[in-house]
Design a protein around this motif. Structure first.
Motif, short mmCIF file in Angstrom:
data_model
loop_
_atom_site.label_atom_id
_atom_site.label_comp_id
_atom_site.label_asym_id
_atom_site.label_seq_id
_atom_site.Cartn_x
_atom_site.Cartn_y
_atom_site.Cartn_z
N SER A 287 1.67 11.90 -9.95
CA SER A 287 1.04 13.22 -9.82
C SER A 287 2.06 14.33 -10.04
N LYS A 288 3.35 14.01 -9.87
CA LYS A 288 4.42 15.00 -10.06
C LYS A 288 5.12 14.79 -11.42
N ASP A 289 4.46 13.99 -12.28
CA ASP A 289 5.01 13.72 -13.60
C ASP A 289 6.38 13.03 -13.53
N ARG A 290 6.55 12.17 -12.51
CA ARG A 290 7.79 11.40 -12.40
C ARG A 290 7.46 9.91 -12.63
N GLU A 291 7.28 9.64 -13.92
CA GLU A 291 6.90 8.27 -14.27
C GLU A 291 8.00 7.27 -13.92
N ASP A 292 9.25 7.70 -14.00
CA ASP A 292 10.36 6.81 -13.67
C ASP A 292 10.30 6.37 -12.21
N LEU A 293 9.98 7.35 -11.32
CA LEU A 293 9.87 7.00 -9.90
C LEU A 293 8.63 6.14 -9.64
N GLU B 148 0.83 -1.20 0.00
CA GLU B 148 0.00 0.00 0.00
C GLU B 148 0.87 1.26 0.00
N SER B 149 1.95 1.15 0.77
CA SER B 149 2.85 2.31 0.84
C SER B 149 3.49 2.59 -0.53
N TRP B 150 3.93 1.55 -1.23
CA TRP B 150 4.54 1.74 -2.55
C TRP B 150 3.50 2.21 -3.57
N THR B 151 2.27 1.75 -3.40
CA THR B 151 1.21 2.23 -4.30
C THR B 151 1.02 3.74 -4.14
N GLU B 152 0.97 4.19 -2.88
CA GLU B 152 0.83 5.63 -2.61
C GLU B 152 2.00 6.41 -3.19
N LYS B 153 3.19 5.84 -3.04
CA LYS B 153 4.38 6.53 -3.56
C LYS B 153 4.35 6.60 -5.08
N ALA B 154 3.87 5.52 -5.71
CA ALA B 154 3.77 5.55 -7.18
C ALA B 154 2.76 6.58 -7.63
N GLU B 155 1.64 6.67 -6.92
CA GLU B 155 0.62 7.66 -7.26
C GLU B 155 1.17 9.07 -7.08
N LEU B 156 1.93 9.27 -6.00
CA LEU B 156 2.52 10.59 -5.77
C LEU B 156 3.50 10.94 -6.89
N ALA B 157 4.31 9.95 -7.29
CA ALA B 157 5.29 10.22 -8.35
C ALA B 157 4.59 10.57 -9.66
#
Length: 221
Positions: free
Chosen positions: A80-86, A69-78
């Motif tokens: 949202s900041k246009d950081r597809e690589d992250l 869940e934590s990694w999912t949130e981090k992927a969503e955050l990335a």
């Protein structure tokens, strides 16, 4: 799994064949019961460790789910900041956690199967143990009864009793001899007043019995 295989070997054992081959059946039964009890303790201890391992695995799976869940949130955050690589890197880490959780779940399933098998083995072994204890008690009771019967029969029909009664006969002969010596001392001795009076009474009784017999016979005639 070695303990479980050993348990099944004991369960499948033919006790009758074992006892027939044993030089001392009672000792063999004690050894079988002891081995059953020791195996039962080992199997239960192994099952307890397996249950503890499962609990630890489930706690780890719960942590891995939280991590996903934590990694999912981090992927969503990335994203949202246009950081597809992250976001992609975060999803890779999430997949690693998911794979590990799946692996642990599979291991728990294997342990579940082992626990069910051990539960069946424990139940069967307990039944065999009860059967062995019952047979042991029966054999001990029969053995005690047989020994008691042997002691009783040996007591009233054995050589010890015969020897004792032979000694009684020897003692009776000695008593007879002692009484004979005492009676011999009175032979030829003058009779006492009591003895003479006793003889008179005895003679009177004999005369009275004779007269009564004559009277009865005369009456019958």
């Amino acid at each position: 799994m070695g303990i479980f295989s050993r348990t099944r070997d004991i369960i499948a054992a033919n006790f009758t064949d074992l006892l027939d081959k044993a030089e001392d059946p009672s000792k063999m039964i004690r050894m079988i019961i002891l081995e059953m009890e020791e195996t039962l303790v080992e199997v239960r201890a192994s099952a307890a460790r397996t249950i503890a391992d499962q609990k630890e695995m489930r706690r780890h799976i719960s942590k891995l789910n939280t991590l996903q869940e934590s990694w999912t949130e981090k992927a969503e955050l990335a994203l949202s900041k246009d950081r597809e690589d992250l976001a992609k890197a975060a999803l890779v880490e999430r997949q690693k956690a998911a794979d590990m959780a799946d692996q642990l779940s599979a291991e728990i399933g294997v342990l579940d199967d082992a626990l069910r098998a051990s539960e069946e083995d424990i139940a069967k072994l307990q039944n065999k143990l009860r059967e062995a204890r019952t047979r042991q008690n029966t054999i001990v009771t029969r053995l005690e009864s047989a020994n008691n019967r042997f002691k009783l029969r040996d007591m009233y029909a054995g050589p010890k009793i015969q020897d004792a009664f032979s000694r009684f006969e020897v003692m009776e002969r000695r008593v007879d001899f002692a009484e004979g010596r005492a009676d011999a001392l009175s032979l030829g001795a003058p009779k006492s007043l009591d003895e003479e009076i006793a003889e008179l009474k005895s003679a009177e009784k004999v005369d009275a019995d004779l007269a009564a017999l004559k009277a009865r016979m005369g009456k019958d005639g």
